[in-house]
Design a protein around this motif. Structure first.
Motif, PDB file in Angstrom:
ATOM      1  N   ALA A 197      -8.955   2.439  -7.616  1.00  0.00           N
ATOM      2  CA  ALA A 197      -7.696   2.312  -8.121  1.00  0.00           C
ATOM      3  C   ALA A 197      -7.071   1.194  -8.099  1.00  0.00           C
ATOM      4  O   ALA A 197      -6.374   0.326  -9.081  1.00  0.00           O
ATOM      5  CB  ALA A 197      -6.836   3.571  -7.265  1.00  0.00           C
ATOM      6  N   GLN A 198      -7.443   0.276  -6.969  1.00  0.00           N
ATOM      7  CA  GLN A 198      -6.995  -0.984  -6.606  1.00  0.00           C
ATOM      8  C   GLN A 198      -7.879  -1.832  -7.799  1.00  0.00           C
ATOM      9  O   GLN A 198      -7.136  -2.692  -8.540  1.00  0.00           O
ATOM     10  CB  GLN A 198      -7.303  -1.566  -5.294  1.00  0.00           C
ATOM     11  CG  GLN A 198      -6.831  -2.821  -5.130  1.00  0.00           C
ATOM     12  CD  GLN A 198      -5.519  -3.139  -5.277  1.00  0.00           C
ATOM     13  OE1 GLN A 198      -4.587  -2.456  -4.619  1.00  0.00           O
ATOM     14  NE2 GLN A 198      -5.113  -3.912  -6.272  1.00  0.00           N
ATOM     15  N   ARG A 215       2.809   3.079  -9.678  1.00  0.00           N
ATOM     16  CA  ARG A 215       1.496   2.422 -10.196  1.00  0.00           C
ATOM     17  C   ARG A 215       1.681   2.205 -11.899  1.00  0.00           C
ATOM     18  O   ARG A 215       1.171   1.073 -12.336  1.00  0.00           O
ATOM     19  CB  ARG A 215       0.371   3.104 -10.003  1.00  0.00           C
ATOM     20  CG  ARG A 215      -0.241   3.372  -8.485  1.00  0.00           C
ATOM     21  CD  ARG A 215      -1.579   3.851  -8.359  1.00  0.00           C
ATOM     22  NE  ARG A 215      -1.819   4.401  -6.945  1.00  0.00           N
ATOM     23  CZ  ARG A 215      -2.999   5.010  -6.678  1.00  0.00           C
ATOM     24  NH1 ARG A 215      -3.655   5.484  -7.605  1.00  0.00           N
ATOM     25  NH2 ARG A 215      -2.971   5.211  -5.238  1.00  0.00           N
ATOM     26  N   LYS A 229       0.596  -1.081  -0.036  1.00  0.00           N
ATOM     27  CA  LYS A 229       0.259   0.025   0.139  1.00  0.00           C
ATOM     28  C   LYS A 229       0.973   1.188  -0.114  1.00  0.00           C
ATOM     29  O   LYS A 229       0.661   1.905  -0.738  1.00  0.00           O
ATOM     30  CB  LYS A 229      -0.681  -0.074   1.158  1.00  0.00           C
ATOM     31  CG  LYS A 229      -2.053  -1.185   1.187  1.00  0.00           C
ATOM     32  CD  LYS A 229      -2.867  -1.112   2.593  1.00  0.00           C
ATOM     33  CE  LYS A 229      -4.026  -2.294   2.509  1.00  0.00           C
ATOM     34  NZ  LYS A 229      -4.416  -1.926   3.730  1.00  0.00           N
ATOM     35  N   PRO A 252      -3.512   2.674  -2.745  1.00  0.00           N
ATOM     36  CA  PRO A 252      -4.942   2.823  -3.806  1.00  0.00           C
ATOM     37  C   PRO A 252      -6.100   2.543  -3.030  1.00  0.00           C
ATOM     38  O   PRO A 252      -6.434   1.653  -2.187  1.00  0.00           O
ATOM     39  CB  PRO A 252      -4.459   1.669  -4.741  1.00  0.00           C
ATOM     40  CG  PRO A 252      -3.715   0.773  -3.828  1.00  0.00           C
ATOM     41  CD  PRO A 252      -2.805   1.696  -2.974  1.00  0.00           C
TER      42      PRO A 252
END
Length: 502
Positions: free
Chosen positions: A54-55, A106, A44, A50
């Motif tokens: 977003a995840q 990311r 994380k 996220p």
């Protein structure tokens, strides 16, 4: 290895088919390694904590790449061959795993997952084709959680990088192993390499004896089918709309759609969220419960591999969707009755607290749901589409069916985390309803294909019964070598007589 493969290995289709399954299992590796880091604080922190959307996007990057990989394979499988396509997919997977393991933000993580997804899209499409084309009709259907548990005792970024890096090992094993396996005899016949195809069929099904009755039967059937489909077969995707094809294309695509709408990958990818909602606390407890689920998923697949050609495709699909819908409704019902909105790990979560029996009941129902999928829909959803298409459109049709799987996988992977966050237990009722709808669709429209050669399946669809699939008898399409050769001679005699009369 002068033949380009090991004849002893080729003589055991169980070994060839099982080893090729590593390609289809790459997605399972990702589910295990990705779901295990969702509650990892080091993960994380590295990727900016996220949120649910977003995840979901990070997870969905894999099936997004798989969608494009499944479409790309139409050219690869027909031009390179089935064997080389599987080997290429393994190398692409290694590249994607390296990027994920080394990711620092990311964007890099998503790029690595998209590349790995392309590999999964290729392998998940071509592996069922390869297996269906090298195994005999009578047997055609036939360690990751320990890494996750071990990494839970590792502190720092290595706790999520190690599992992502170890994903490369099976792909490398697959690449090396495929060097010892044969090319698809059907693909070789389509390339007019008849001698090679006959030799491989003999090694696979006749102990090296080219005069074996089963070998001659398959060779003659495949050759006739290839000749017919070479002149009548598909030249583009538009040919999938020609008479006789739309029904099969629809069945293959819809079955892959239903396999996602069952909710299985949701229960596997987001198992951490599922168990967190039951009130199960503690990283170790959560990992143990999730690991049991992965073990059950693998263990329940074993009887499916053994008995898939005894039970039949239709009974497995119908019963599987019924049981999965039932267990999901139980999970949703228990969540609705005993849960409430609360805060867990700084997140707004529908959670059960102070009801130990309800927590255990949901965990047990989750286990039973996973077992129901693993022993029914799981193996059949990949076996069935590869069995129902003619050779000339098989590459394009299977890739389209697999692309359907991945596009729904992508949508669900992205949508489910916000779903858990906003509608909570209702999510389970939605997927339960999908299962019951799938059961109805399968009962009315999916004919049985068990024990049939890929050429005999033609007669099954020629029999009609579009909305009454149960009415197609088991004897439809069955042929002997005499039937095949006799029909060939009769056709040749009729053609000669027509020429003489002209």
């Amino acid at each position: 290895m002068g033949k380009g493969y090991n004849a002893r290995i080729a003589s055991s289709p169980y070994i060839v088919g099982s080893f090729a399954c590593i390609g289809g299992g790459l997605f399972g590796l990702d589910i295990s390694s990705m779901s295990g880091v969702l509650d990892n604080n080091f993960y994380k922190n590295q990727f900016g904590n996220p949120g649910s959307s977003a995840q979901g996007a990070i997870v969905a990057a894999m099936p997004a790449g798989s969608f494009f990989g499944a479409l790309l394979v139409t050219q690869l499988a027909d031009r390179l061959g089935r064997k080389k396509s599987i080997m290429l997919a393994s190398l692409i997977w290694v590249l994607g795993s390296i990027l994920q393991c080394a990711s620092v933000n990311r964007g890099m993580l998503v790029a690595g997952r998209v590349i790995s997804g392309i590999s999964v899209g290729i392998s998940s499409t071509v592996v069922p084709i390869y297996q269906s084309e090298i195994t005999a009709p009578a047997i055609r259907g036939h360690g990751r959680m320990f890494i996750r548990f071990g990494r839970s005792y590792i502190n720092g970024k290595a706790s999520f990088r190690i599992p992502w890096g170890l994903q490369m090992i099976p792909a490398l094993i697959l690449f090396v192993g495929m060097l010892f396996f044969p090319e698809s005899p059907r693909w070789l016949l389509d390339r007019e390499r008849d001698d090679e195809a006959l030799t491989i069929l003999a090694d696979l099904h006749g102990g090296g004896d080219k005069n074996n009755e089963l070998v001659r039967l398959e060779f003659e059937e495949i050759k006739q089918q290839v000749i017919f489909e070479r002149t009548e077969g598909a030249k583009s995707y538009l040919d999938l709309l020609k008479p006789g094809n739309p029904r099969r294309v629809f069945l293959g695509c819809s079955l892959q759609m239903w396999s996602q709408l069952t909710g299985m990958n949701v229960m596997m990818y987001y198992i951490v969220y599922v168990f967190r909602g039951t009130g199960l606390t503690g990283t170790r407890s959560n990992l143990i419960a999730a690991s049991v689920q992965y073990v059950l998923n693998v263990a329940a697949t074993v009887p499916a591999i053994i008995y898939i050609d005894k039970w039949g495709r239709r009974p497995m699909l119908i019963l599987g969707t019924l049981f999965m819908g039932f267990f999901l409704y139980l999970v949703g019902g228990l969540q609705a009755r005993f849960g409430h909105w609360g805060v867990v790990d700084n997140s707004n979560v529908w959670v059960i607290e102070g009801h130990d029996s309800a927590t255990k009941g949901i965990i047990v129902c989750s286990y039973l749901f996973v077992c129901s999928f693993a022993v029914t829909m799981g193996p059949v959803s990949w076996t069935y589409p590869a069995e129902i298409y003619p050779l000339k459109i098989r590459g394009k049709a299977v890739s389209l069916a697999t692309a359907s799987n991945w596009i729904f996988n992508f949508a669900l992977a992205w949508a489910v985390p916000p779903g858990f966050e906003h509608i909570a237990w209702k999510t389970y009722f939605i997927f339960g309803t999908f299962n019951f709808a799938a059961c109805v669709h399968i009962f009315f429209m999916f004919p049985e294909t068990v024990g049939r050669t890929l050429e005999e399946v033609e007669d099954i669809f020629a029999a009609g019964h579009v909305y009454s699939a149960w009415a197609i008898g088991k004897e439809v399409g069955k042929k002997t070598l005499g039937d095949v050769v006799g029909h060939d001679k009769l056709h040749a005699t009729e053609s000669l007589e027509e020429k003489q009369s002209a």
